[in-house]
Design an enzyme around this catalytic site. Structure first.
Site, mmCIF file in Angstrom:
data_model
loop_
_atom_site.group_PDB
_atom_site.id
_atom_site.type_symbol
_atom_site.label_atom_id
_atom_site.label_comp_id
_atom_site.label_asym_id
_atom_site.label_seq_id
_atom_site.Cartn_x
_atom_site.Cartn_y
_atom_site.Cartn_z
ATOM 1 C CG ASP A 155 -2.035 -1.023 1.157
ATOM 2 O OD1 ASP A 155 -2.460 -1.379 0.304
ATOM 3 O OD2 ASP A 155 -1.997 -1.904 2.259
ATOM 4 C CG HIS A 169 -3.012 -5.186 2.511
ATOM 5 N ND1 HIS A 169 -2.535 -4.907 2.210
ATOM 6 C CD2 HIS A 169 -2.655 -6.895 2.519
ATOM 7 C CE1 HIS A 169 -2.301 -4.862 1.110
ATOM 8 N NE2 HIS A 169 -2.543 -6.742 1.188
#
Length: 336
Positions: free
Chosen positions: A151, A180
């Site tokens: 990310d 996530h």
């Protein structure tokens, strides 16, 4: 002397991840495990002229235990990839059992190893690993990490595109917190090392935030049913594993994002819970990594009103994801 292990080493993430770890000069042993093809992957990698001795095992003859024996760090990318129309949560029904079985092997063979979980949905699979370790009396929250580095990698890349300078991508740092998957991924663009908010009006800010949150969907769509993010995930996994290995070797001041149990640093975890306004067990944020694992959980710091709204939206989803993982291991569904 560091032994690294990849569980799921013959898969789309596992093979490039194993390749990147083989090139790490700090690794002296590399153990590979999967249900198919692992000896071949190991033989292929063993021809690369780096210090790591490579061995690959299959399930028969206690292959998992042989792979894990003496492990210092275990990375778990095992599981099925996401397909078009699937969310990370859709993967849970399949990947939960895979992660549970691998975690059982680690808890019984290498309980002191640092465990890095890549298998999706990370928000739920990390709690599964924790519950397995608890049942074996070997749980140490400082040694369990959910890998959320991708990310941050995506955020760095996408911000470099906004400022129209890809050469800056390697040095751009954008904190990404929460979890996530989807709305649990919260980019803190106001804290970007390269200021970007001044270039974004409301719609552009939302578009960039959405792209960071759902960047994996771009890859799934582009691969047209053949897989999900494997190469970028392998890169991100290797980046995080390298920081953990450097910490093992004694390097100080290593900061990285990770989805961790907030008891890993009780003081920092309590402060973070106060910031997010919820008593969650797990959250992804910047941590300081040391020779014993999580040394410090770093506060979120000053947020914009928009970022506070993103955190507020992430928390209920995280709460559900965490409960799903913990409940699965405490009372796993009957096999059919």
């Amino acid at each position: 002397m560091v032994k690294a292990v990849v569980l799921g080493a013959a898969g789309g993430i596992g093979q490039p991840l194993a390749l990147l770890l083989k090139t790490n000069p700090l690794i002296t042993e590399l153990g590979l495990f999967d249900i198919v093809n692992t000896p071949g992957v190991a033989a292929d990698l063993s021809h690369i002229a780096t210090p790591a001795k490579v061995e690959g095992y299959l399930p028969p003859d206690d292959g998992l235990a042989k792979t894990l024996k003496g492990a210092d760090i275990v990375v778990i990318p095992a599981g099925v990839p996401r397909k078009p129309g699937m969310t990370r949560d859709d993967l849970f029904k399949i990947n939960a059992g895979i992660v549970r079985d691998l975690a059982t092997g680690i808890a019984t063979t290498a309980p002191k190893a640092f465990v890095l979980v890549i298998s999706n949905p990370v928000n739920s699979t990390v709690p599964i690993v924790a519950e397995v370790f608890k049942q074996h009396g070997t749980f140490d929250p400082k040694r369990l990490f959910g890998v959320t580095t991708l990310d941050v990698v995506r955020a760095s890349t996408f911000v470099s595109e906004v400022i129209n300078d890809l050469s800056k991508a390697p040095e751009i740092v954008v904190p990404v917190v929460g979890g996530h998957s989807g709305v649990t991924i919260v980019p803190i663009l106001s804290q970007s090392s390269h200021p970007v908010l001044s270039l974004l009006d409301g719609d552009k800010l939302k578009a960039l935030t959405d792209r960071i949150q759902f960047g994996g969907d771009e890859v799934v769509k582009a691969k047209d049913g053949t897989g999900s993010a494997t190469l970028s995930m392998a890169y991100a996994g290797a980046e995080f594993a390298t920081k953990v290995i450097k910490a093992l070797a004694g390097e100080k001041g290593l900061i990285a994002p990770s989805y961790v149990h907030l008891d890993a640093d009780k003081e920092g975890g309590a402060a973070l819970k106060k910031e997010i306004g919820k008593d969650l067990d797990y959250f992804s944020t910047n941590i300081e990594i040391g020779p014993n694992g999580v040394e410090r959980i770093i506060p979120l710091g000053k947020l914009t009103d928009y970022e506070k709204q993103l955190i507020a939206a992430a928390v209920p989803e995280l709460e559900t994801n965490i409960a799903k993982g913990a409940t699965f291991q405490k009372a796993p569904p009957a096999k059919v």
